[in-house]
Design a protein around this motif. Structure first.
Motif, PDB file in Angstrom:
ATOM      1  N   LYS A 242       0.446  -1.028  -0.261  1.00  0.00           N
ATOM      2  CA  LYS A 242      -0.108   0.572   0.327  1.00  0.00           C
ATOM      3  C   LYS A 242       0.858   1.296  -0.052  1.00  0.00           C
ATOM      4  N   PRO A 243       2.205   1.765   1.120  1.00  0.00           N
ATOM      5  CA  PRO A 243       2.432   2.539   0.879  1.00  0.00           C
ATOM      6  C   PRO A 243       2.358   3.219  -0.529  1.00  0.00           C
ATOM      7  N   LYS A 244       2.939   2.077  -0.749  1.00  0.00           N
ATOM      8  CA  LYS A 244       4.308   2.541  -1.894  1.00  0.00           C
ATOM      9  C   LYS A 244       2.791   2.605  -3.525  1.00  0.00           C
ATOM     10  N   GLY A 245       3.172   2.904  -4.293  1.00  0.00           N
ATOM     11  CA  GLY A 245       2.468   3.446  -5.604  1.00  0.00           C
ATOM     12  C   GLY A 245       2.967   4.922  -5.778  1.00  0.00           C
ATOM     13  N   ASN A 246       2.449   4.872  -6.888  1.00  0.00           N
ATOM     14  CA  ASN A 246       2.671   6.304  -7.724  1.00  0.00           C
ATOM     15  C   ASN A 246       1.373   7.379  -7.650  1.00  0.00           C
ATOM     16  N   PRO A 247       1.321   8.424  -6.332  1.00  0.00           N
ATOM     17  CA  PRO A 247      -0.166   9.784  -6.864  1.00  0.00           C
ATOM     18  C   PRO A 247       0.539  10.568  -7.557  1.00  0.00           C
ATOM     19  N   SER A 248       1.621  10.522  -8.526  1.00  0.00           N
ATOM     20  CA  SER A 248       1.458  10.841  -9.771  1.00  0.00           C
ATOM     21  C   SER A 248       0.589  10.166 -11.238  1.00  0.00           C
ATOM     22  N   ALA A 249       0.719   8.768 -10.498  1.00  0.00           N
ATOM     23  CA  ALA A 249       0.489   8.851 -12.108  1.00  0.00           C
ATOM     24  C   ALA A 249      -1.246   8.618 -12.354  1.00  0.00           C
ATOM     25  N   PHE A 250      -1.265   9.485 -13.610  1.00  0.00           N
ATOM     26  CA  PHE A 250      -2.935   9.870 -13.743  1.00  0.00           C
ATOM     27  C   PHE A 250      -3.757   8.869 -15.167  1.00  0.00           C
ATOM     28  N   LEU A 251      -3.451   9.018 -15.653  1.00  0.00           N
ATOM     29  CA  LEU A 251      -3.322   8.021 -17.321  1.00  0.00           C
ATOM     30  C   LEU A 251      -3.686   6.491 -16.818  1.00  0.00           C
ATOM     31  N   LYS A 252      -2.897   5.843 -15.951  1.00  0.00           N
ATOM     32  CA  LYS A 252      -2.702   4.713 -15.373  1.00  0.00           C
ATOM     33  C   LYS A 252      -2.381   4.664 -14.358  1.00  0.00           C
ATOM     34  N   PRO A 253      -3.620   4.695 -12.977  1.00  0.00           N
ATOM     35  CA  PRO A 253      -3.704   5.003 -12.105  1.00  0.00           C
ATOM     36  C   PRO A 253      -2.395   4.172 -11.021  1.00  0.00           C
ATOM     37  N   ALA A 254      -2.429   4.092 -10.433  1.00  0.00           N
ATOM     38  CA  ALA A 254      -1.181   2.931  -9.719  1.00  0.00           C
ATOM     39  C   ALA A 254      -2.040   2.144  -8.964  1.00  0.00           C
ATOM     40  N   THR A 255      -3.237   1.945  -8.262  1.00  0.00           N
ATOM     41  CA  THR A 255      -3.971   1.032  -7.522  1.00  0.00           C
ATOM     42  C   THR A 255      -5.021   0.961  -8.461  1.00  0.00           C
ATOM     43  N   THR A 256      -6.187  -0.222  -8.101  1.00  0.00           N
ATOM     44  CA  THR A 256      -6.723  -0.805  -8.358  1.00  0.00           C
ATOM     45  C   THR A 256      -7.992  -0.098  -9.294  1.00  0.00           C
TER      46      THR A 256
END
Length: 536
Positions: A242-256
């Motif tokens: 969870k804490p990982k993942g990129n909050p700035s990825a918007f075109l392909k979000p880094a979560t489900t």
């Protein structure tokens, strides 16, 4: 009232799905007629011309659109089974009672809901039904566990730490695997006014100026498609942290991005949980709670249980798990934050994504929530909560309130010295500022070394980038270094007061502390000035 045959009414609210839906399954079992009902509630859907962005007073247009898309999908799925969705309008409790009077119904089925709004509605409807001799079936299927059971297991109080929650909860029940070939036909409709699923234009949003809508489409079909896509990537599911993942990825979000589907119940959390467990069986090396994907579903349960077992969970006053803090009542600062005019591009870009998409990455949410409250502006978490509650497509009463208390260090988390920087936190993930350039096109030509702090760019560079700070894009509303230092000081004082008074802080205690903090704030600039004069 009772004629021949046996009719059932299934009242959809959340739980907008066919799969793993115990209320639907029970309603259709041995029924000669089935009435699938959804009530358009003006309380949530009626346009509010005074709201700061398109939508009702309770919900932004993105969420209303998501709900309507979910209903269209449910209607299609019901039609494939020889049924249809009956749409009615008005106060849901009154409308359902009216239907029960008009139709030949001996079973009323609806999913149990812990939200205070529904709790009040459900008492009314249940009382009427039972008085009329109608059987009521209201199963818990929006969550993995029944919050009442967990609170009972914990001796009458909700567990307030995630670890103790997970220990108590154990394994959730299995989802229903009913496959329907058909559903009982809809019975006689009497004089009830039934319509098709309305469009946003039907609801009065024809002229709503919204230049970009959420890219996420509502409905069970879309939810299951997204879930399948996620589950195909077994490695990703097994290694999710969870804490990982990129909050700035918007075109392909880094979560489900399954949260809005869980919020409306287009996706069953039990079905989702089972799918994850099946992958874990085939990949013994996998992350575990709290950071794992299954762990995320348990966070949702944790907040649902805490919310259900805590009176006044959605406010500071009278909430026994919430620290009493003398937050500022500053509408100017609140508005700058809400309208994406703080002068901090990372914060403003996130707030624009919220307004346009009704969704942003959880770390982006953390950034702006911390900034508004204990990080920089010291504005009350309830005010930020209201903005999120209205605009997020996945806004969920329990989770939204729980997270705002968490991020403002009012409850659950108390390390108020750890503050997300509005300039360096985003840079870590997106050094070029692509996220900012996308959502704040006014800054699209700002060189990368200034994009997070454009006010530091020399005038010549601002001119070349076609963005003069203070004219085309605002100056920062605060200086982060001094503002965050002040916030830490105020939090320290508030914590000391809560400790001294054992959490029983009165209105007057808070007023006195606020006065004391305002005094020292006023003296600060004077002290600085006289120190400067001495140096001169």
């Amino acid at each position: 009232m009772m004629g021949s045959g046996s009719g059932s009414l299934v009242w959809f609210r959340k739980g907008i799905r066919i799969h793993d839906n115990p209320a639907l399954e029970f309603a259709s079992r041995s029924a000669s007629h089935l009435y699938p009902v959804f009530v358009i509630d003006p309380h949530y859907m009626k346009p509010d011309p005074n709201a700061p962005s398109p939508g009702s007073s309770r919900a932004g247009l993105n969420r209303i659109k998501f709900l309507l898309e979910s209903l269209v999908d449910l209607d299609l799925n019901l039609k494939n089974l020889g049924s249809r969705l009956l749409i009615l309008k008005g106060d849901p409790a009154e409308v359902v009672i009216q239907c029960l009077k008009e139709w030949n119904v001996n079973k009323l089925c609806f999913e149990y809901d812990t939200d205070p709004y529904y709790q009040a509605l459900d008492v009314k409807v249940k009382n009427f039904a039972l008085g009329a001799g109608i059987e009521v079936f209201s199963p818990v299927s929006h969550t993995l566990f029944n919050p009442t059971d967990i609170i009972h297991k914990n001796g009458g109080k909700p567990p307030l730490s995630y670890q103790s929650f997970v220990k108590l909860a154990g394994e959730p029940p299995f989802p229903l695997t009913t496959m329907y070939s058909s559903l009982p036909p809809v019975g006689h409709l009497g004089s009830c006014v039934i319509s098709e699923v309305p469009t946003i234009t039907d609801l009065g949003y024809g002229d709503a100026e919204q230049d970009e809508f959420s890219p996420f489409k509502g409905g069970e079909s879309e939810a299951l498609r997204r879930l399948d896509e996620c589950m195909k990537n077994k490695g990703w599911v097994a290694n999710f942290e969870k804490p990982k993942g990129n909050p700035s990825a918007f075109l392909k979000p880094a979560t489900t991005v399954l949260s809005p589907y869980l919020k409306f119940g287009c996706l069953s959390s039990r079905y989702f949980y089972r799918q994850i467990q099946d992958i874990y069986k085939s990949m013994p090396k996998h992350t575990s709670p709290p950071v794992s994907l299954a762990g995320q579903l348990l966070w949702r349960e944790f907040f649902y249980t805490a919310a259900f077992g805590t009176p006044n969970f959605d406010r500071m006053k009278g909430n026994r798990i919430c620290k009493q803090i003398p937050w500022k009542d500053d509408d100017k600062l609140l508005e700058a934050w809400r309208e994406a005019r703080t002068g901090f591009p990372w914060i403003d870009a996130i707030m624009i994504q919220l307004r346009k998409w009704g969704w942003m990455h959880h770390l982006a949410r953390h950034s702006v929530a911390c900034f508004l409250t204990r990080g920089d502006l010291f504005v009350h978490w309830e005010k930020g909560r209201d903005v999120f509650e209205r605009l997020l497509i996945d806004s969920d009463w329990a989770i939204n309130n729980g997270n705002w208390m968490w991020l403002s260090c009012s409850s659950f988390f108390y390390q108020y010295n750890r503050i997300y920087s509005p300039t360096t936190f985003g840079k870590k993930y997106d050094p070029n500022g692509d996220y900012i350039r996308h959502f704040l096109p006014v800054l699209k030509d700002m060189p990368r070394e200034y994009i997070y702090e454009p006010w530091t760019a020399p005038k010549s560079i601002q001119t070349k980038a076609n963005c003069i700070i203070g004219k085309d894009y605002p100056m920062p509303v605060v200086s982060h270094d001094s503002a965050s230092k002040e916030c830490r000081g105020k939090m320290g004082e508030a914590y000391a007061l809560n400790k001294k008074l054992n959490g029983l802080v009165s209105e007057d205690d808070l007023k006195n502390l606020r006065r004391k903090l305002d005094e020292s704030e006023r003296q600060e600039p004077q002290a600085k000035r006289s120190k400067q004069q001495l140096l001169d």
